[in-house]
Scaffold this motif. Structure first.
Motif, short mmCIF file in Angstrom:
data_model
loop_
_atom_site.label_atom_id
_atom_site.label_comp_id
_atom_site.label_asym_id
_atom_site.label_seq_id
_atom_site.Cartn_x
_atom_site.Cartn_y
_atom_site.Cartn_z
N VAL A 80 38.42 31.37 38.37
CA VAL A 80 38.82 32.84 38.69
C VAL A 80 39.40 32.44 39.87
CG1 VAL A 80 37.38 34.36 39.75
CG2 VAL A 80 36.17 33.00 38.69
N SER A 81 40.13 34.05 39.99
CA SER A 81 40.80 33.88 40.62
C SER A 81 41.18 35.53 41.60
CB SER A 81 42.66 33.35 40.81
OG SER A 81 43.38 34.56 39.44
N ALA A 82 42.07 35.85 42.35
CA ALA A 82 41.90 37.28 42.93
C ALA A 82 43.10 37.60 42.62
CB ALA A 82 41.92 37.45 44.81
N ASP A 83 43.35 38.51 42.49
CA ASP A 83 44.97 40.02 42.14
C ASP A 83 45.81 39.61 43.26
OD1 ASP A 83 43.59 41.77 43.02
OD2 ASP A 83 44.78 43.42 41.95
N GLN A 84 45.57 39.28 44.79
CA GLN A 84 45.89 39.50 46.05
C GLN A 84 46.46 38.57 46.40
OE1 GLN A 84 44.69 43.05 47.74
NE2 GLN A 84 44.27 44.35 46.27
N ASP A 85 45.68 37.12 45.66
CA ASP A 85 46.00 35.74 45.78
C ASP A 85 46.90 35.48 46.44
OD1 ASP A 85 44.48 34.15 47.49
OD2 ASP A 85 43.17 33.71 45.34
N SER A 86 47.61 34.10 47.53
CA SER A 86 48.58 33.71 47.87
C SER A 86 49.68 33.00 46.32
CB SER A 86 49.06 32.11 49.03
OG SER A 86 48.19 31.58 48.19
N PRO A 87 51.06 33.51 46.28
CA PRO A 87 51.46 32.67 45.00
C PRO A 87 50.98 31.22 44.35
CG PRO A 87 52.83 34.08 45.90
CD PRO A 87 51.78 33.84 47.39
N GLU A 88 50.61 30.45 45.16
CA GLU A 88 50.42 29.44 44.98
C GLU A 88 48.89 29.38 44.44
OE1 GLU A 88 51.77 25.84 44.31
OE2 GLU A 88 53.40 27.17 44.16
N PHE A 89 48.25 29.49 44.97
CA PHE A 89 46.60 30.35 44.49
C PHE A 89 46.48 30.34 43.53
CE2 PHE A 89 45.79 28.60 49.17
CZ PHE A 89 44.94 27.73 48.76
N LYS A 90 47.76 31.56 42.98
CA LYS A 90 47.36 32.13 41.24
C LYS A 90 47.97 30.76 40.77
CE LYS A 90 48.23 36.29 43.24
NZ LYS A 90 49.30 38.17 42.73
N ARG A 91 48.86 30.59 41.12
CA ARG A 91 49.74 29.83 40.00
C ARG A 91 48.45 27.67 39.89
NH1 ARG A 91 51.78 24.97 40.12
NH2 ARG A 91 51.93 24.93 42.75
N GLN A 92 48.26 27.82 41.10
CA GLN A 92 47.66 26.99 40.88
C GLN A 92 46.16 27.15 39.74
OE1 GLN A 92 46.55 23.04 43.26
NE2 GLN A 92 48.04 23.15 44.16
N SER A 93 45.59 27.99 39.82
CA SER A 93 44.86 28.77 39.03
C SER A 93 45.19 28.83 37.24
CB SER A 93 43.63 29.86 39.63
OG SER A 93 43.12 29.44 40.91
N ASP A 94 46.14 29.27 37.40
CA ASP A 94 46.90 29.11 36.40
C ASP A 94 46.61 28.19 35.24
OD1 ASP A 94 46.67 32.55 36.27
OD2 ASP A 94 48.79 32.57 36.47
N VAL A 95 47.74 27.12 35.80
CA VAL A 95 47.75 25.88 35.95
C VAL A 95 46.89 25.53 34.98
CG1 VAL A 95 49.13 23.94 35.97
CG2 VAL A 95 50.07 26.61 36.29
N PHE A 96 45.96 24.66 36.72
CA PHE A 96 44.41 24.70 35.94
C PHE A 96 43.68 24.55 34.39
CE2 PHE A 96 40.16 22.87 37.60
CZ PHE A 96 40.22 21.24 37.16
N GLY A 97 44.00 25.83 35.01
CA GLY A 97 43.07 27.07 33.26
C GLY A 97 43.74 26.53 32.30
N GLU A 98 45.10 26.52 32.09
CA GLU A 98 45.59 26.71 30.99
C GLU A 98 45.76 24.88 30.43
OE1 GLU A 98 46.98 28.95 29.06
OE2 GLU A 98 45.90 30.04 29.97
N ALA A 99 45.44 24.32 31.39
CA ALA A 99 45.30 22.86 30.91
C ALA A 99 43.73 22.96 30.08
CB ALA A 99 45.24 21.65 32.31
N LEU A 100 42.50 22.95 30.90
CA LEU A 100 41.82 23.70 30.34
C LEU A 100 41.38 23.91 29.10
CD1 LEU A 100 39.65 24.02 34.06
CD2 LEU A 100 39.35 22.09 33.05
N ARG A 101 42.20 24.65 29.04
CA ARG A 101 41.72 25.03 28.23
C ARG A 101 43.02 25.14 26.97
NH1 ARG A 101 42.17 31.25 27.49
NH2 ARG A 101 43.61 31.15 29.46
N GLY A 102 43.59 23.76 27.13
CA GLY A 102 44.35 23.13 26.04
C GLY A 102 43.02 21.85 25.77
N MET A 103 42.34 21.16 26.56
CA MET A 103 40.82 20.40 26.58
C MET A 103 39.98 21.27 25.65
SD MET A 103 41.33 18.78 29.95
CE MET A 103 40.15 17.76 30.12
N GLY A 104 39.89 22.77 25.28
CA GLY A 104 38.65 22.92 25.11
C GLY A 104 37.74 23.62 26.49
#
Length: 307
Positions: A246-270
């Motif tokens: 989960v992340s917030a739409d008004q979060d800081s840029p790095e907190f958004k990016r870290q959530s996106d990158v981690f989430g995509e890595a997890l998606r790739g692992m199933g």
């Protein structure tokens, strides 16, 4: 630097103008000033202190109306965990929530406010103290969190919980700690490898490399080995359960990016259970969505836990 100026100048530019010269980027396209700002939540949420105070007040009211059972999970007197459970609970799923506070602020007593959302849904909710960087190292804090979860699994039946349905959650620095917990080899602690059945991570930091390049390094004091060890993004092979990010739409840029990158890595692992954005919310308003069972954030937690 105003937020609008930061967003316009942000990572789309190779460097920021400083007089007639240019500041070199230190990470991606961030200058040092921009990177420091990207990890400074008070910049993006000027009402940070008020929002944290509100969470504390809401938690105090929950503790007044539905007092928790407080137990000691570890060898130290301050190794305390609050457990909120439904009346006459039997084999209820359990959510262990690790509080936020940049590893330096808040306690378990500030993290009681989500309890009613889960208890009324038939789950137990637990919130431990695990210390802060004011008196402990991050290594010790991670170990305390692991001990709290280990205690929960071993003692769940005693408060009406199901030891086979324990989940770990956290927000901000608490999400980082929760992610570290999710990389634990539980067999080394006499538990099944799948002792934790899922994770619910809200706006955490999952790779310490850019964090340690920012101003946060002034109080984290990590060695290179510790930086790598406590970067869950670098230990994806240790994660064996589904994780909701989960992340917030008004979060800081790095907190958004870290959530996106981690989430995509997890998606790739199933391993990605869900990816949710809390809308109309900054970093500190995001966890408030757990006070309402009808928000997308709460619904994502319920789905993960099978509630």
């Amino acid at each position: 630097m105003r937020r609008r100026t930061f967003l316009l100048a942000g990572v789309s530019l190779p460097a920021a103008a400083v007089g007639k010269s240019f500041a070199a980027p230190v990470f991606l396209d961030y200058t040092q000033e921009q990177l420091d700002t990207a990890y400074d939540q008070s910049f993006w949420a000027p009402q940070m202190a008020e929002l944290e105070a509100n969470a504390g007040a809401a938690s105090a009211e929950v503790r007044r109306t539905m007092p928790p059972r407080t137990a000691q999970y570890g060898p130290e007197a301050d190794h305390l965990i609050d457990v909120f459970a439904p009346a006459n609970a039997k084999a209820a799923p359990v959510l262990v929530f690790l509080h936020e506070g940049a590893w330096t602020r808040n306690t378990r007593e500030d993290a009681s406010y989500p309890a009613p959302t889960f208890v009324t849904r038939g789950a137990a909710y637990a919130a431990p103290d695990f210390g802060s960087l004011k008196t402990l190292t991050l290594v010790q804090m991670v170990e305390n969190c692991r001990q709290a979860v280990e205690w929960t699994v071993k003692n769940a039946a005693g408060f009406g919980g199901d030891p086979n349905r324990v989940y770990v959650a956290g927000h901000s620095s608490g999400a980082h700690l929760a992610a570290c917990v999710l990389t634990t080899d539980w067999t080394q602690r006499g538990l099944p490898a799948d002792a934790v059945k899922g994770g619910f991570l809200m706006s955490g930091m999952y790779d310490f490399y850019p964090v340690m390049l920012s101003s946060r390094s002034s109080y984290l004091h990590l060695t290179d080995v510790e930086q790598a060890e406590f970067s869950p993004m670098r230990h994806l092979d240790r994660i064996g359960c589904p994780i909701a990010v989960v992340s917030a739409d008004q979060d800081s840029p790095e907190f958004k990016r870290q959530s996106d990158v981690f989430g995509e890595a997890l998606r790739g692992m199933g391993r990605l259970a869900s990816r949710t954005v809390a809308f109309d919310a900054n970093h500190f308003q995001e966890p408030e969505h757990l006070k309402d069972p009808n928000t997308e954030v709460s619904q994502a937690a319920f789905k993960l836990m099978g509630l």
